[in-house]
Write an enzyme that holds these catalytic residues in place. Structure first.
Site, PDB file in Angstrom:
ATOM      1  N   ASP A 169       0.882  -1.163   0.000  1.00  0.00           N
ATOM      2  CA  ASP A 169       0.000   0.000   0.000  1.00  0.00           C
ATOM      3  C   ASP A 169       0.920   1.213   0.000  1.00  0.00           C
ATOM      4  OD1 ASP A 169      -2.038   1.801   0.026  1.00  0.00           O
ATOM      5  OD2 ASP A 169      -3.139   0.889   1.685  1.00  0.00           O
ATOM      6  N   TRP A 170       0.367   2.333  -0.395  1.00  0.00           N
ATOM      7  CA  TRP A 170       1.207   3.505  -0.632  1.00  0.00           C
ATOM      8  C   TRP A 170       1.846   4.016   0.684  1.00  0.00           C
ATOM      9  CZ3 TRP A 170      -0.005   1.244  -4.668  1.00  0.00           C
ATOM     10  CH2 TRP A 170       0.188   1.745  -5.948  1.00  0.00           C
TER      11      TRP A 170
END
Ligand code: BGC
Length: 746
Positions: free
Chosen positions: A231-232
């Protein structure tokens, strides 16, 4: 493009290979020109393409190319219709091709553990089967267009509070039965190109560094062969993450993580083969870069979004046939959401819709009677509340029916934070009650990303249509349902509780001091309510239609291998065509663990003409009857009786039939720490042990055996044998343990 070969990649200098392990910027991977490997764009989903128009060096949430905003997962969940999920995936795939996006990030299949989770609008359900079937269908559709999917957020990302630090402390049975199966189904059935790991920790270890999760479960058990994307900003320790199985770190961090990887290889702390392996998986994403297409049919996709949205909304209540609206009725429409629709959630999934339908205009154009409107409240708190309310009451008084459009604003629920209440804004609650007091009939249409409490006004109104968030064409879809152009066929994918305090995660949400304890275990959502026999406002699976359906001829047959077939007939007994969801639950108390009173194990949605009868059948495989046994480290079917139940909802069973399954012959392991009961009840050595024990007991003591067992049953055998040493010689115990071990192995 011609696929890059393994040897092309492996032969590159370490620095060039390592480049592939993190993004070039926010939304794309690094190209490696010397082997002809292009950069690959990955962009959000899940309910539409959010392709940033400007510079990829920044996050730019609001600046994306126009794309169709399809119904978000909260609505698709309520459709109980994999066909809807698949058609959305396919259309997103088409738009992604047109926008030059090879990977669209989605779908999200996390379980709705609490109705407060700020991102529930992006997830399908509180039930893993429903979430998994819909997620897999979405991926199938999207990837049929050559566009990779990214199932997210793996795993146990069930809240937004402290999402980047919190440790979800979950026992393994609960992970296996509730939080992992939707991912498992998507991965094994639909083979997504990528899996996105979650921000949070699981039992103290970041998902991004969790080898058990990313390698043992995902790859070794489920056979995932694609790339794991972070995930970012989810990577904490790049080297540890790489070793655990995290291939691509997003977004890029200007090479900082890669430098650490290179140093670790040079220092002999990391095997270069690990770099090669992940670089190959990231490079394989370039094969998804199919030829961009020439735009997409904006009108056709808008029409599709309307058709699909109409299959999602849930008719919760409809007293006295308040709905559908009569064509010539004098209708008052109240509520700002009727003309300024709330149709999607906030945060990274925000799509820049190609156009937006509002229910007010559509109702005005399709109804023959008058349609008067008053906003009733403002979304930003502007205006005089009393004046706005008076305006609404004025139109409501003159109408045959008033339709109030209520809901939550985009700011009330979004990514990054959780809600703290289930209530609608007080101003709307007062408005609904005031309208209901003066209007002949009152219908409430809800636009919310998650469930809200209905308690303050439920009994005052005649009908409630829960639209959740229906995407850009939701206004038209709501009008279609209100007027009866389409039969409502959604079913709740999440329980509507009476009170927040009743929800199973209430005491453990959102956790404290860096930990959130999943204390309710497998009793999530309806599993808790049906097991505790606790009242709810509307149960999971509930939803009305304008027609009626009957279920008959239920038959359940065991087909060997602890599987069964279920067949039944459903008949449309009402006066109009409709769609019906057949819900198949399994109930049992077999086995050594506490089972939920019933669990959804199969479902299908059917279209039925008036009077039409249809025979439906399902295959229930052994997994439908199994629980995760932590001692055995696997799925076990306990021998015993299982009841297959057909429900109109999780709380309303209309037919049931029992089946007896042979189950697995589990031979438990025995140690000196195992309890006296475990020893005496052991299927292989229990009987010989009892013989040895009774033979050595004084006259008449045999009768005492049952009572004795009850008293000291939980005592570890080691202590029992020491205290009653004369009766069970150590050497006999050793022999019996060996026998048990041999039986386990055999
Ligand atoms: C979200 C992801 C999203 C990513 C990229 C993260 O904050 O959790 O769901 O795909 O950002 O926008």
């Amino acid at each position: 493009m011609t696929p890059v070969t393994r040897s092309d990649l492996d032969a590159l200098p370490l620095e060039r290979k390592a480049l592939l392990l993190s993004g070039r910027n926010f939304w794309s991977t690094e190209p490696v020109e010397e082997i002809g490997l292009p950069s690959v764009v990955l962009t959000d989903g899940p309910h539409g393409v959010r392709r940033q128009q400007a510079d990829f060096d920044q996050v730019g949430l609001m600046d994306s190319a126009p794309a169709t905003c399809f119904p978000p997962a909260v609505a698709v969940g309520s459709s109980w219709d994999p066909d809807i999920a698949e058609r959305i995936g396919t259309a997103i795939g088409r738009e992604a091709r047109a926008l030059g996006v090879p990977v669209v990030l989605g779908p999200g299949v996390n379980i709705k553990r609490s109705p407060l989770c700020g991102r529930n609008f992006e997830y399908y359900s509180e039930d893993p089967l429903l979430a998994g079937v819909l997620g897999a269908a979405h991926v199938r559709g999207q990837q049929s267009q050559g566009v990779g999917a990214s199932v997210k957020h793996f795993a146990a990302n069930n809240q937004e509070t402290s999402r980047m630090q919190v440790s979800a402390d979950v026992d393994e049975r609960t992970l296996r039965e509730i939080y992992l199966p939707a991912f498992e189904r998507v991965v094994t059935e639909a083979r997504p190109a990528t899996v996105m790991c979650a921000y949070n920790k699981i039992n103290g270890v970041y998902a991004s560094q969790n080898r058990w999760l990313l390698t043992e479960v995902l790859r070794d058990e489920w056979g995932f062969t694609g790339a794991v994307v972070s995930d970012w900003g989810a990577v904490d320790d790049r080297v540890a993450a790489l070793e655990a199985g995290l291939d691509l770190q997003m977004p890029g961090d200007h090479g900082a993580g890669n430098r650490l990887v290179i140093e670790a290889v040079r220092a002999g702390a990391l095997d270069e083969a690990v770099v090669n392996r992940s670089a190959r998986r990231v490079a394989a994403l370039a094969e998804l870069r199919s030829e961009p297409t020439d735009g997409f049919d904006v009108d056709a996709h808008h029409a599709l979004a309307r058709e699909l949205a109409a299959g999602c909304a849930v008719l919760l209540k409809n007293e006295g046939g308040a709905l559908p609206l009569a064509r010539d009725a004098r209708v008052a429409v109240v509520g700002e959401f009727a003309r300024t629709p709330r149709y999607q959630g906030g945060g990274s999934s925000h799509v820049n819709a190609t156009r937006v339908d509002d229910a007010l205009s559509v109702l005005g154009s399709v109804l023959d009677g008058t349609v008067a409107f008053a906003p009733g409240f403002s979304l930003d708190g502007s205006g005089d509340a009393a004046v706005l309310r008076e305006g609404a009451l004025a139109v409501a008084r003159d109408a045959d029916v008033t339709v109030v459009f209520a809901g939550l604003a985009e700011d009330d629920e979004s990514e990054g934070f959780d809600r703290t209440t289930l209530d609608l804004p007080a101003i709307q609650v007062e408005l609904i009650r005031a309208v209901a007091a003066v209007s002949r009939r009152t219908v409430v249409v809800l636009s919310t990303g998650s469930v809200v409490s209905l308690e303050a006004w439920h009994d005052d109104v005649d009908a409630i249509l829960a639209g959740f968030l229906l995407g850009q064409a939701g206004g038209g879809a709501l009008a279609d349902l209100l007027t009866g152009a389409v039969d409502p066929s959604g079913r709740l994918a999440e329980t509507i509780p009476l009170r927040l305090q009743d929800t199973p995660s209430y005491l453990n949400f959102p956790g404290e001091l860096g930990h959130v304890r999943y204390g309710e275990g497998v009793m999530v959502g309806y599993r808790h309510f049906v097991t505790a026999d606790a009242p709810v406002r509307y149960p999971f699976g509930h939803g009305l239609s304008y027609t009626t359906v009957e279920t008959t001829d239920l038959q359940v047959r065991s087909t060997g291998g602890d599987a069964a077939t279920v067949s039944l007939t459903v008949t449309n007994t009402g006066g109009r065509a409709g769609r019906h969801v057949v819900q198949v639950y399994v109930a049992t108390s077999a086995g050594p663990v506490r089972r939920p009173a019933r669990e959804l194990r199969a479902f299908t949605k059917l279209s039925l003409e008036p009077g039409e009868a249809r025979k439906v059948s399902f295959q229930l495989d052994r997994r439908a009857f199994a629980y995760w046994d932590v001692r055995e480290g696997g799925w076990i079917v306990a021998p015993g009786e299982y009841t297959v139940q057909i429900g109109r909802s999780s709380a309303d069973i209309v037919a049931e039939a029992a089946v007896t399954l042979a189950g697995d012959a589990v031979v438990p392991e025995l140690t000196l720490q195992s309890s006296v009961v475990e020893w005496f009840e052991h299927p292989v050595v229990g009987a010989p042990l009892l013989e040895i024990f009774l033979a050595a007991m004084p006259e008449g003591a045999a009768e005492m055996h049952a009572g004795l067992l009850r008293m000291i049953g939980s005592m570890p055998m080691r202590r029992f044998a020491a205290d009653f040493g004369a009766t069970i010689p150590a050497v006999e115990l050793e022999r019996l343990m060996a026998e048990a071990k041999a039986a386990r192995a055999g």
